[in-house]
Motif scaffolding. Structure first.
Motif, PDB file in Angstrom:
ATOM      1  N   ARG A  70     -35.538 -28.172  46.864  1.00 54.14           N
ATOM      2  CA  ARG A  70     -36.931 -27.819  47.573  1.00 54.14           C
ATOM      3  C   ARG A  70     -38.186 -28.350  46.992  1.00 54.14           C
ATOM      4  O   ARG A  70     -39.345 -28.327  47.394  1.00 54.14           O
ATOM      5  CB  ARG A  70     -37.129 -26.183  46.980  1.00 54.14           C
ATOM      6  N   PRO A  72     -35.379 -21.699  50.187  1.00 58.40           N
ATOM      7  CA  PRO A  72     -35.564 -22.435  48.960  1.00 58.40           C
ATOM      8  C   PRO A  72     -35.018 -21.802  47.629  1.00 58.40           C
ATOM      9  O   PRO A  72     -34.917 -22.275  46.521  1.00 58.40           O
ATOM     10  CB  PRO A  72     -36.926 -22.701  48.991  1.00 58.40           C
ATOM     11  N   ARG A 127     -44.837 -23.095  50.090  1.00 61.73           N
ATOM     12  CA  ARG A 127     -43.668 -23.522  50.796  1.00 61.73           C
ATOM     13  C   ARG A 127     -43.812 -24.313  52.014  1.00 61.73           C
ATOM     14  O   ARG A 127     -44.901 -23.994  52.510  1.00 61.73           O
ATOM     15  CB  ARG A 127     -42.592 -22.571  50.811  1.00 61.73           C
TER      16      ARG A 127
END
Length: 334
Positions: free
Chosen positions: A117, A110, A133
């Protein structure tokens, strides 16, 4: 790391860890709860399968973040780039009777600027409006057995003035596509057409008119038949247009009171703990006086959109585009 292919993890190797799919490894619900950056993650599952006498076996992925590669019994089946889009691989020629070894790798970076992202944090910790994430599988994965001739996908075009629905279907093979519409169990229209290629379209005149509008889903049921394939679906009768500064639904001006929905869950991150949680988000917003949502920096799962359709909830969708370096030619490739 990214050494798994060199170590031939796609062959007959038993992985020692466990994960609950479709929750990402960063989430508590996955059973892993590892929140550091992971350049690559690997999955393995033993599957008892039978080679079909006719037809095909399709392996469907709701979404995998970001670059996914799939092996079956040590052979490369296919790959896909894109952390938010669904994809399907035909595994018919890779399976055998008995136990099969499915291996999946997902690469994710990312911070590269080469992939979108969304609101996933480029820092170790959450910061501002960027959060934990999501790496690897985060939507449902399933295998579908289809006959030799089958329906791949469908798209619906309602016509309120004519009180009809046009069905455009992508099909595999040849045959007659039949469609039967009903409303609350009452038959209200049918049509059929012979396919002459991969796309076939039919228009169904409807005997009853029930319009979809905010707060009222009023969905019709639809059954599609193509050879031995039988699909159950649904549709809503509504038309949208913009005139000047007004958005019209079914010719009426609608004031949009939209909430910003970021699609994050404390324990599942990108993935809701259950189907009931998806529906609850919509109901809470509607109870607070909102008639829709802007789905922020994330492509939501189709199951969520089904509940929106059913409950009469407006949504504006957008891609998780943050983090992509648009000035880089490499980013355009990916």
């Amino acid at each position: 790391g990214k050494s798994g292919e060199d170590r031939k993890l796609f062959q007959e190797t038993d992985f020692s860890g466990r994960i609950m799919v479709p929750f990402c490894p960063e989430s508590r619900l996955s059973g892993v709860f590892h929140t550091d950056f992971m350049p690559a993650v690997w999955y393995q599952k033993r599957l008892p399968l039978k080679v079909p006498d006719n037809g095909s076996l399709l392996l469907h992925f709701g979404a995998v973040d970001y670059y996914c590669t799939v092996w079956m019994n040590g052979e490369l089946v296919g790959e896909h780039r894109g952390g938010y889009s669904s994809f399907t691989l035909d595994i018919t020629n890779f399976v055998k009777d008995g136990e099969n070894n499915l291996v999946i790798r997902a690469e994710d970076d990312p911070r590269s600027g080469l992939q979108p992202r969304g609101k996933q944090s480029p820092n170790y910790f959450s910061k501002g409006c960027s959060y934990t994430r999501t790496t690897g599988i985060w939507q449902t994965v399933w295998i579908e057995r289809v006959p030799q001739d089958y329906i791949c996908s469908v798209q619906y075009y309602p016509n309120i003035a004519e009180n009809s629905l046009t069905v455009e279907a992508q099909v595999n093979g040849e045959g007659i596509l039949k469609a039967q519409a009903s409303y609350k169990g009452r038959a209200c229209g049918n049509a059929q057409a012979q396919s002459t290629g991969p796309v076939v379209a039919i228009t169904i005149p409807l005997s009853e008119a029930h319009l979809w509008e905010p707060g009222h889903g009023r969905l019709y049921d639809l059954e599609l038949f193509f050879g031995e394939d039988h699909v159950k679906s649904y549709f809503g009768m509504r038309e949208i247009c913009i005139k000047g500064e007004k958005m019209l639904i079914n010719g009426k001006s609608v004031f949009q009171r939209l909430i910003l929905d970021q699609g994050y869950y404390p324990d599942g991150i990108y993935t809701a703990p259950s189907d009931a949680d998806l529906e609850k988000d919509i109901q809470l917003a509607m109870e607070a006086g909102f008639n829709g949502a802007r789905l922020h920096q994330k492509i939501f799962e189709p199951r969520y959109l089904y509940h929106c359709d059913r409950l009469g909830y407006l949504v504006w969708g957008e891609h998780g585009s943050w983090g992509l370096d648009y000035s880089s030619p490499k980013a355009l490739k990916i």
